[in-house]
Design an enzyme around this catalytic site. Structure first.
Site, short mmCIF file in Angstrom:
data_model
loop_
_atom_site.label_atom_id
_atom_site.label_comp_id
_atom_site.label_asym_id
_atom_site.label_seq_id
_atom_site.Cartn_x
_atom_site.Cartn_y
_atom_site.Cartn_z
NE ARG A 236 -4.21 -1.36 -0.21
CZ ARG A 236 -4.29 -2.33 -0.92
NH1 ARG A 236 -3.21 -2.68 -1.77
NH2 ARG A 236 -5.64 -3.17 -0.90
CD GLU A 265 -2.67 3.19 -5.90
OE1 GLU A 265 -3.73 2.44 -6.02
OE2 GLU A 265 -1.68 2.59 -5.23
CG HIS A 283 -2.80 -0.82 -6.98
ND1 HIS A 283 -3.23 0.17 -5.72
CD2 HIS A 283 -2.85 -1.87 -6.67
CE1 HIS A 283 -3.54 -0.84 -5.00
NE2 HIS A 283 -3.43 -2.12 -5.48
#
Length: 328
Positions: A236, A265, A283
């Site tokens: 993360r 993000e 991601h």
């Protein structure tokens, strides 16, 4: 069975796999919250009609939405992260929460190794070098060897274990830091992250997100990793102080980084985009056809099993703990 008699499910946000949205709609009477003109007004009027929610780790579930669903019993989430699900609100209402661990471990570990190799050997930079026609003007600069080095893993869980297996194939020494040592682990345990960073050449983050790990990798840890060190994050973005990382990459505190996750993000810090010693991906670590399908299957399985039996195939740890305490 008519749609009006089917079990109602609230879908919070777009599903990462379109097939999952279609299959949910085939099995249940699905309402997509984000498609409502006024989500708050919709919940105020219809919130008590839903016992089940499907969401994803990227979208999560806020406390406001949870509190607007007084009869909510189960959440089935697409993803291994659960820091975007409001723990306090869900536990307070006794909601059980399923997620999709295990099925994505191998692909995330593959991605970690890919980012590490790219960051060390400058594969992406070499690609840009060739495409820009610079090869004819001179040789590409020497890079860093990967095999035989020391890998430090922050978070020796399922994904961390898979990364360690791959690193072993590269002849690496492996150390790790957790809150506690893993029983019977063949790898070297470091009681502090600072100690691990000082020891290793490559620091790979596979720890869970959330408040307990926020900015765990800070300027001091990056300094300990050192000017030959490389950071890889497939966990993360919140685990790393991104401002401190930018500074470390700019001034040579560390040699480079490979990042699949970011604090905000999908908006990495602009300064990261300007750095040639960092590899950036969107991601995508779990984003293979095989893994996404397996994750979708587990979302469906968690939901159907809870509806039928009141149990989950894979339950978020704090949800399982709260349920066990309630039932004790």
């Amino acid at each position: 069975m008519s749609a009006s008699r089917r079990i109602r499910v609230l879908q919070n946000g777009k599903m990462p796999l379109p097939e999952l949205a279609r299959e949910l709609a085939e099995r249940y009477d699905v309402t997509v919250l984000t498609e409502q003109a006024d989500a708050a007004a919709f919940l105020a009027q219809h919130g008590d009609a839903f016992e089940y929610v499907v969401t994803s780790a990227g979208v999560g579930l806020s406390a406001d939405v949870v509190r607007a669903l007084p009869r909510l019993r189960c959440v089935s989430s697409f993803g291994v992260g659960f820091d975007s699900l409001d723990k306090a609100a869900l536990v307070a209402q006794g909601v059980r929460v399923g997620y999709t661990p295990g099925v994505l471990d191998a692909c995330v570990a593959d991605m970690a190794m890919g980012l590490l190799i790219d960051a060390a050997r400058h594969i992406s930079a070499g690609d840009r070098f060739v495409r820009a026609g610079q090869w004819s003007q001179g040789r590409f600069a020497a890079t860093t060897r990967v095999s035989g080095k020391r890998m430090g893993i922050l978070g020796m869980g399922r994904i961390g274990g898979q990364v360690a297996q791959r690193a072993h194939g590269f002849g690496m020494q492996i150390g790790y830091h957790n809150r506690h040592a893993v029983p019977d682990s063949p790898h070297t345990y470091h009681a502090s992250l600072h100690s691990l960073a000082q020891w290793c050449d490559f620091l790979v983050i596979t720890a869970a997100g959330g408040g307990a790990t926020r900015h765990l990798v800070d300027a001091d840890v990056l300094k300990a990793l050192g000017p030959q060190g490389i950071l890889v994050n497939v966990a993360r973005g919140s685990v790393v102080d991104e401002q401190a990382l930018v500074q470390a990459l700019q001034d040579g505190t560390i040699a480079g980084a490979g990042l699949d996750v970011f604090e905000d993000e999908p908006h990495p810090l602009p300064a990261l985009l300007a750095q040639d010693n960092v590899v950036l991906t969107p991601h995508m670590a779990s984003g293979t056809h095989e893994t996404r399908r397996a994750m979708a299957d587990l979302v469906l399985h968690n939901l159907s099993q809870f509806i039928e039996c009141g149990t989950l195939v894979d339950e978020v740890p704090w949800s399982a703990q709260a349920a066990a305490t309630t039932n004790a």
